[in-house]
Structures are given as C-alpha cells and as structure tokens.
Design a protein around this motif. Structure first.
Motif, PDB file in Angstrom:
ATOM      1  N   ARG A 209     -49.620  40.268 -42.197  1.00  0.00           N
ATOM      2  CA  ARG A 209     -50.495  40.642 -43.313  1.00  0.00           C
ATOM      3  C   ARG A 209     -50.590  39.527 -44.351  1.00  0.00           C
ATOM      4  O   ARG A 209     -50.459  39.757 -45.555  1.00  0.00           O
ATOM      5  CB  ARG A 209     -49.980  41.916 -43.967  1.00  0.00           C
ATOM      6  CG  ARG A 209     -50.001  43.118 -43.019  1.00  0.00           C
ATOM      7  CD  ARG A 209     -49.293  44.303 -43.620  1.00  0.00           C
ATOM      8  NE  ARG A 209     -49.229  45.423 -42.680  1.00  0.00           N
ATOM      9  CZ  ARG A 209     -48.459  46.491 -42.844  1.00  0.00           C
ATOM     10  NH1 ARG A 209     -47.666  46.577 -43.904  1.00  0.00           N
ATOM     11  NH2 ARG A 209     -48.459  47.457 -41.953  1.00  0.00           N
ATOM     12  N   ASP A 211     -53.338  37.859 -44.832  1.00  0.00           N
ATOM     13  CA  ASP A 211     -54.641  38.169 -45.426  1.00  0.00           C
ATOM     14  C   ASP A 211     -55.329  39.160 -44.500  1.00  0.00           C
ATOM     15  O   ASP A 211     -54.940  39.315 -43.340  1.00  0.00           O
ATOM     16  CB  ASP A 211     -55.487  36.899 -45.607  1.00  0.00           C
ATOM     17  CG  ASP A 211     -55.714  36.167 -44.300  1.00  0.00           C
ATOM     18  OD1 ASP A 211     -56.515  36.656 -43.469  1.00  0.00           O
ATOM     19  OD2 ASP A 211     -55.078  35.121 -44.084  1.00  0.00           O
ATOM     20  N   PRO A 212     -56.340  39.877 -44.978  1.00  0.00           N
ATOM     21  CA  PRO A 212     -56.989  40.904 -44.138  1.00  0.00           C
ATOM     22  C   PRO A 212     -57.543  40.365 -42.827  1.00  0.00           C
ATOM     23  O   PRO A 212     -57.476  41.035 -41.796  1.00  0.00           O
ATOM     24  CB  PRO A 212     -58.107  41.436 -45.050  1.00  0.00           C
ATOM     25  CG  PRO A 212     -57.632  41.163 -46.435  1.00  0.00           C
ATOM     26  CD  PRO A 212     -56.860  39.884 -46.356  1.00  0.00           C
ATOM     27  N   LYS A 213     -58.083  39.157 -42.854  1.00  0.00           N
ATOM     28  CA  LYS A 213     -58.659  38.598 -41.631  1.00  0.00           C
ATOM     29  C   LYS A 213     -57.591  38.354 -40.581  1.00  0.00           C
ATOM     30  O   LYS A 213     -57.764  38.699 -39.404  1.00  0.00           O
ATOM     31  CB  LYS A 213     -59.392  37.298 -41.954  1.00  0.00           C
ATOM     32  CG  LYS A 213     -60.117  36.695 -40.773  1.00  0.00           C
ATOM     33  CD  LYS A 213     -60.884  35.448 -41.188  1.00  0.00           C
ATOM     34  CE  LYS A 213     -61.617  34.841 -39.982  1.00  0.00           C
ATOM     35  NZ  LYS A 213     -62.371  33.608 -40.381  1.00  0.00           N
ATOM     36  N   ALA A 215     -54.665  39.809 -40.442  1.00  0.00           N
ATOM     37  CA  ALA A 215     -54.115  41.104 -40.033  1.00  0.00           C
ATOM     38  C   ALA A 215     -54.956  41.722 -38.931  1.00  0.00           C
ATOM     39  O   ALA A 215     -54.432  42.204 -37.922  1.00  0.00           O
ATOM     40  CB  ALA A 215     -54.039  42.039 -41.245  1.00  0.00           C
ATOM     41  N   ALA A 216     -56.283  41.718 -39.109  1.00  0.00           N
ATOM     42  CA  ALA A 216     -57.159  42.279 -38.082  1.00  0.00           C
ATOM     43  C   ALA A 216     -57.059  41.498 -36.775  1.00  0.00           C
ATOM     44  O   ALA A 216     -57.073  42.071 -35.680  1.00  0.00           O
ATOM     45  CB  ALA A 216     -58.601  42.281 -38.583  1.00  0.00           C
ATOM     46  N   ASP A 377     -53.428  50.782 -49.522  1.00  0.00           N
ATOM     47  CA  ASP A 377     -53.124  49.826 -48.458  1.00  0.00           C
ATOM     48  C   ASP A 377     -53.504  50.371 -47.102  1.00  0.00           C
ATOM     49  O   ASP A 377     -53.941  49.640 -46.233  1.00  0.00           O
ATOM     50  CB  ASP A 377     -51.627  49.481 -48.477  1.00  0.00           C
ATOM     51  CG  ASP A 377     -51.248  48.713 -49.731  1.00  0.00           C
ATOM     52  OD1 ASP A 377     -52.158  48.124 -50.332  1.00  0.00           O
ATOM     53  OD2 ASP A 377     -50.050  48.730 -50.088  1.00  0.00           O
ATOM     54  N   VAL A 380     -57.256  49.882 -46.469  1.00  0.00           N
ATOM     55  CA  VAL A 380     -57.587  48.489 -46.198  1.00  0.00           C
ATOM     56  C   VAL A 380     -57.179  48.115 -44.789  1.00  0.00           C
ATOM     57  O   VAL A 380     -57.909  47.466 -44.053  1.00  0.00           O
ATOM     58  CB  VAL A 380     -56.891  47.575 -47.226  1.00  0.00           C
ATOM     59  CG1 VAL A 380     -57.078  46.122 -46.850  1.00  0.00           C
ATOM     60  CG2 VAL A 380     -57.451  47.847 -48.619  1.00  0.00           C
ATOM     61  N   SER A 381     -55.981  48.583 -44.371  1.00  0.00           N
ATOM     62  CA  SER A 381     -55.505  48.260 -43.029  1.00  0.00           C
ATOM     63  C   SER A 381     -56.404  48.861 -41.969  1.00  0.00           C
ATOM     64  O   SER A 381     -56.751  48.222 -40.994  1.00  0.00           O
ATOM     65  CB  SER A 381     -54.072  48.768 -42.849  1.00  0.00           C
ATOM     66  OG  SER A 381     -53.632  48.537 -41.545  1.00  0.00           O
ATOM     67  N   SER A 384     -59.704  47.011 -41.660  1.00  0.00           N
ATOM     68  CA  SER A 384     -59.576  45.717 -41.003  1.00  0.00           C
ATOM     69  C   SER A 384     -59.393  45.851 -39.508  1.00  0.00           C
ATOM     70  O   SER A 384     -59.723  44.950 -38.760  1.00  0.00           O
ATOM     71  CB  SER A 384     -58.393  44.945 -41.595  1.00  0.00           C
ATOM     72  OG  SER A 384     -57.194  45.593 -41.263  1.00  0.00           O
TER      73      SER A 384
END
Length: 394
Positions: A209, A211-213, A215-216, A377, A380-381, A384
């Motif tokens: 995690r 950053d969101p990118k 993480a995805a 959170d 957001v997770s 993503s």
C-alpha cells in the motif's frame, strides 16, 4: 631421604600443577574455536524441534522407528566424515552427491539451516542444477525458514525464472522422463511459493500500500499468481484449501507411495503430496494467517471473473475430475476420492457460515456510514481492486 622424598613429591605436585595449567590454556583455546558440525547440528535440531510447548522431542526407544532413527543418524555421521575427508582434487560430482544426501537428511530431521547450507554448497558445485535436485529443496527450505528476500532472489534468478515463464505459457505440461518430472515438481514449488510470498506481502503485512496504483497492481498480481498455481497443479490447491477434510485420509507424515507407481494425470496427485507433505509447504501456507484458506477458496474456486469470457461448451468444474473408479486402482487415488467427498461437505458448511455471517451483518449496518463519508480505507481499497476483488470480500 625424607627431605629428598619431600622434594620429589613437591616436584611431582608442581609437575601436576603445570599440567593443569597447560590443560586450562588448551581448554581456553578450544572454547574460542568454532563449534564442530556435530555440535551445531545438535543445537539446531534442539531449537528447530521445540514446537510442542518448548519440550524437547523424545527419541524412539524401540521398534522400527528406533532402528530407522539410528540408521539415519549413522548415515549423517558417515556423510559428514566423508565430506571432511574429501579435498580439492575430489571430483565435484562425488562431493555434490554427498551434499545433496546430507541436505535431505538434515531437512527431514528439522535441521533446516544446515540443510540450506548443504544445498547452497551443492549449487556452488553445479550452478545449473541440471537434475533439479538442489533448487526445489532449497526454495522450500527458505520459505519454511521465513527468509523471503533470499527466496525471491532465488525465484527471480536463472534457476526458476525460465520455469515460471514456461508455466505461464503452457501450464502442467509434463515430460515423460525422470528429468521432466523433476522439472515439473520444481515448477510447482516455484509457482506456489511465489503466490505464497505475494499473499504474505499483500494480505498479511500490507506492504503493497505505498500508493493506490501499486496496491491495485499487486492485488491483481496475487490473484493471477493463484490462478497460475492452480493451472500448474490443481490438486495442490485442492489439498491446501480443503486441508481439514483431507487430513484424516491423507495425514501429513504418512509414507508416500513410490514415484514409479504414477503416470499421466495421477502423477500430479503424487506431486501434490510431495509438495504439501514431504516438503512441508502445506503447514507453511496454513500458518500465514487464519483466513488464508477462505481467501484462496474464494479467489480460485468461487470467483466469477467477468473479464474472462468462457468458451462455448461445457463449463470446466472447479475441481479437476478424477479417473472413474476401477477395481485395483491405486490406494492413494481411493483415499483422495474419500478426501474429496469430505471436502465437498466442508465446502458446503463454510459457504453456509459465510452466508449466515452476511445475513447477521445485514446491508448497511456496518458499512452505511463509510459509504456516506467516502473516506474510509476499506472503500479506497475496494475501489482500487475493482469489482472482482469486491466480490470475494476483500
């Protein structure tokens, strides 16, 4: 005479005193030296086997187990002495064979760190490992020892990178010769070790995690790695996910049938037991966290990925079909068949528990406020990861 005798005794006493002094100095030098391999082995075996409430394991004192244990210890001593006698002029193949055998014995008896050293030394003698006798054991030992950096370095190196590339292109392709079967086991260990290490990074440690990118990206990689592992050997995935159901029918530590008794698709059954039980990777998987079975089950067996269109025709079953029952079939196949029946019951019970948990929480009870706020959170997770990850409950 008495004075002389007294002097003589005094000299003798003094001599003994000097002897003790020399002994003390020699002892001091011995204490400063490196411990012998035998002492290191004993200490490591003691540390590695304190799993049951810190108690020291008991040795067998009679029967076949005691005889086998004594033979094993004697064989290890012989191999250690053999390696000590070999010099630089000895053929590398002879030294490598002794290192491989000693590494397997150390791994079997719980001396995992010494086994790692043995297999590394064997790789130094033949860096290509053309017979696949060192790399598979070394990788599984590094994973078992919780040495992820070294395991990743080995996976991305020249020994495993070509196998991973081949597995993605043509999974579960097995050559008929012995070297091809050894390569198949090495590939299976590689794809499942890679998936396990990614699971630990993403689901246990959350180190992805940044950053969101990213993480995805890494959550998608975890899903892909699990699917590739299943494609390589689906029986390993079945044994891991439904381990409680198979435990009574195929207990860990039981004797495995010879490799030569299995050909074709049945080879994958034997390979699954080799990876999960003999190489002890099932226990490593199950010790990652408490929800690993549920997560892998949902990701691999229950997820409906809308992006992948199914070809026209009969839908592929989630579990690979077994050969039709026949008279005189392998006992291993019969036990696997009974284990699968128990697995179906376990699967149904776990699905029922998941449904009851969803009903108890109810729509909007726990997640309503988060949906309104839009800052949590978990939301957001989920955003993503996309719809597929949301469906499997991340």
């Amino acid at each position: 005479r008495s004075g002389g005798g007294g002097g003589g005794r005094g000299n003798q006493a003094g001599g003994r005193g000097h002897g003790r002094g020399r002994g003390d100095r020699a002892g001091g030098r011995g204490a400063a030296s490196e411990p012998s391999s035998r002492k290191r082995g004993r200490r490591e075996a003691l540390e590695a086997s304190k799993a049951a409430d810190g108690k020291r394991p008991r040795h067998h004192h009679g029967g076949e187990d005691a005889v086998a244990e004594r033979k094993q210890r004697m064989r290890m001593k012989i191999l250690q002495r053999q390696l000590e006698r070999l010099d630089a002029t000895t053929a590398g193949s002879e030294r490598r064979a002794a290192l491989l055998e000693l590494g397997r014995l150390n791994a079997t008896t719980g001396r995992t760190r010494m086994a790692v050293d043995n297999f590394r030394a064997a790789l130094d003698l033949e860096c290509k490992d053309s017979d696949f006798q060192a790399r598979t054991q070394l990788l599984c030992l590094l994973v078992e020892e919780a040495r992820p950096e070294e395991a990743v370095e080995l996976l991305t190196g020249h020994l495993f990178a070509p196998l991973l590339t081949r597995a993605k292109a043509t999974p579960a392709k097995l050559d008929s010769d012995a070297n091809g079967k050894a390569a198949s086991l090495a590939t299976t260990a590689a794809v499942y070790s890679r998936a396990m290490l990614k699971y630990i990074k993403v689901m246990v440690l959350g180190e992805h995690r940044t950053d969101p990118k990213n993480a995805a990206l890494e959550e998608g990689q975890l899903h892909s790695f699990l699917q590739e592992a299943k494609a390589q050997n689906p029986f390993v995935m079945e044994l891991l996910v439904f381990h409680p159901a198979f435990e009574s029918h195929l207990p860990e530590g039981s004797d495995l049938p010879p490799w030569g008794d299995f050909e074709g698709e049945l080879w994958q059954l034997r390979e699954a037991l080799e990876y999960c039980h003999h190489l002890r990777q099932a226990s490593v998987w199950l010790e990652t966290d408490d929800v690993v079975r549920r997560f892998v089950r949902k990701s691999v067996f229950e997820e409906d990925d809308g992006d992948l269109a199914e070809p026209a025709g009969e839908e592929e079953p989630p579990l690979k079909p077994l050969p039709a029952p026949s008279r005189g079939e392998s006992p291993l196949l019969s036990r696997w068949r009974r284990g699968r029946e128990a697995a179906m019951e376990l699967w149904g019970a776990e699905l029922s528990e998941d449904g009851d948990s969803a009903c108890e929480s109810g729509p909007g009870e726990e997640g309503g406020e988060e949906e309104e706020g839009g800052e949590s959170d978990s939301e957001v997770s989920l955003d993503s990861m996309g719809a597929a990850e949301e469906q499997i409950g991340l």
